[in-house]
Design an enzyme around this catalytic site. Structure first.
Site, short mmCIF file in Angstrom:
data_model
loop_
_atom_site.label_atom_id
_atom_site.label_comp_id
_atom_site.label_asym_id
_atom_site.label_seq_id
_atom_site.Cartn_x
_atom_site.Cartn_y
_atom_site.Cartn_z
CG ASN A 180 8.64 3.43 1.53
OD1 ASN A 180 9.36 4.02 2.34
ND2 ASN A 180 7.32 3.49 1.58
CB THR A 229 -1.02 0.09 1.19
OG1 THR A 229 -0.33 0.41 2.39
CG2 THR A 229 -1.82 -1.19 1.32
CG ASP A 230 3.62 4.41 1.57
OD1 ASP A 230 3.32 5.16 0.60
OD2 ASP A 230 4.24 4.82 2.57
CG LEU A 231 4.91 -0.88 -3.27
CD1 LEU A 231 4.42 -1.79 -4.39
CD2 LEU A 231 6.23 -1.39 -2.69
#
Length: 297
Positions: free
Chosen positions: A92, A86-88
């Site tokens: 990151n 959900t937070d690529l």
């Protein structure tokens, strides 16, 4: 707290030897003043930090291919476990090594002297990466309609409030690959309607069936069955920001010398509007953008 203290040794034992090399490795943990501290392996800079220090210059296409392959392998592994990152985003994704080389930047103005530092750009010596920050990772559920992902990498179904699942990670990967090829984020915006308009400018019109399913928070972006653009634009500057964007094919071909056709076709699969039609991470790994390179070897 006591439950966590029991959990971490078991987690380390369970994960040992099972995590693919493209996922950050959990090394240890310790309790400091009743706070759980987690120890990870030491890594290099994030892709975002590398791009920033490199004046946002693009990566060579072969490096994009190798980074993309590892990123998809990591996400495919997670999806097999029914997990959604959900937070690529480039922040990151970390390079394993700090090492780089300097090469001439042939895309720069030819009048620049080789003595000028801006004539050169940095290239990582190693393509090895690690995906980090699993703090927002969640299991697949039926009621997932809250906002996820950092703005520039957010899928259309998230913005429209349609609910989301594994394909939202795949959309983020598509945006990341474009950014590595161009040096700049694909959708540089901070407002939902402008964001959707940028998508339409780059990828074509949003499907009507998706616009009809927009939730009560997003239905204001739709008028008479289509995106309320440019009528609903916040400013003329916003309209200009959208108008200056090229189509996806043209954008890629501006920066990629070879493999452009395969990459464009891959991106069109990763960036399909309808999440049910979007490529899965496993399907993307079988794409010719990756397999043709292997056949040549």
């Amino acid at each position: 707290m006591e439950c966590l203290k029991k959990f971490f040794p078991e987690l380390l034992a369970m994960l040992n030897g099972f995590i693919p090399c493209s996922c950050v490795q959990l090394r240890n943990w310790f309790d400091y003043r009743n706070h759980i501290c987690i120890v990870f392996e030491k890594l290099g800079p994030s892709l975002y930090d590398f791009l920033k220090k490199n004046n946002y210059r693009s990566f060579p296409i072969d490096l994009v291919r190798e980074i993309g392959r590892q990123l998809l392998e990591c996400v495919a592994f997670m999806h097999d476990l029914r997990l959604i990152h959900t937070d690529l985003k480039p922040e990151n994704i970390l390079l394993v090594s700090h090492d780089y080389i300097k090469v001439p930047d042939y895309n720069k103005n030819s009048s620049r002297s080789p003595k000028d530092s801006s004539y050169f750009k940095r290239i990582p010596k190693s393509s090895a990466i690690k995906v980090i920050d699993f703090g927002s990772t969640t299991y697949e559920r039926q009621d997932q309609n809250y906002i996820v992902s950092t703005r520039h990498y957010r899928a259309p179904e998230v913005i429209l409030g349609m609910g989301w699942t594994y394909p939202c990670d795949v959309w983020s990967i598509g945006c990341i690959l474009v950014e590595l090829c161009t040096g700049e984020a694909l959708f540089q915006t901070h407002e939902n309607l402008e964001h959707l308009a940028m998508m339409e400018r780059v990828l074509g019109p949003l499907p009507q069936h998706m616009l009809k399913r927009a939730d009560r928070h997003a239905e204001k972006y739709v008028r008479r069955g289509r995106l309320d653009w440019p009528e609903g634009a916040a400013s003329r500057e916003s309209i200009r920001a959208v108008q200056k964007l090229p189509r996806l094919q043209n954008l890629v071909m501006q920066h990629v010398d070879h493999s452009a056709g395969d990459l464009i076709h891959l991106l069109q699969g990763l960036l399909r509007y309808d999440p049910s039609d979007r490529l899965s991470a496993r399907e993307a790994l079988r794409h010719s953008f990756f397999t043709k390179d292997n056949l040549r070897r």
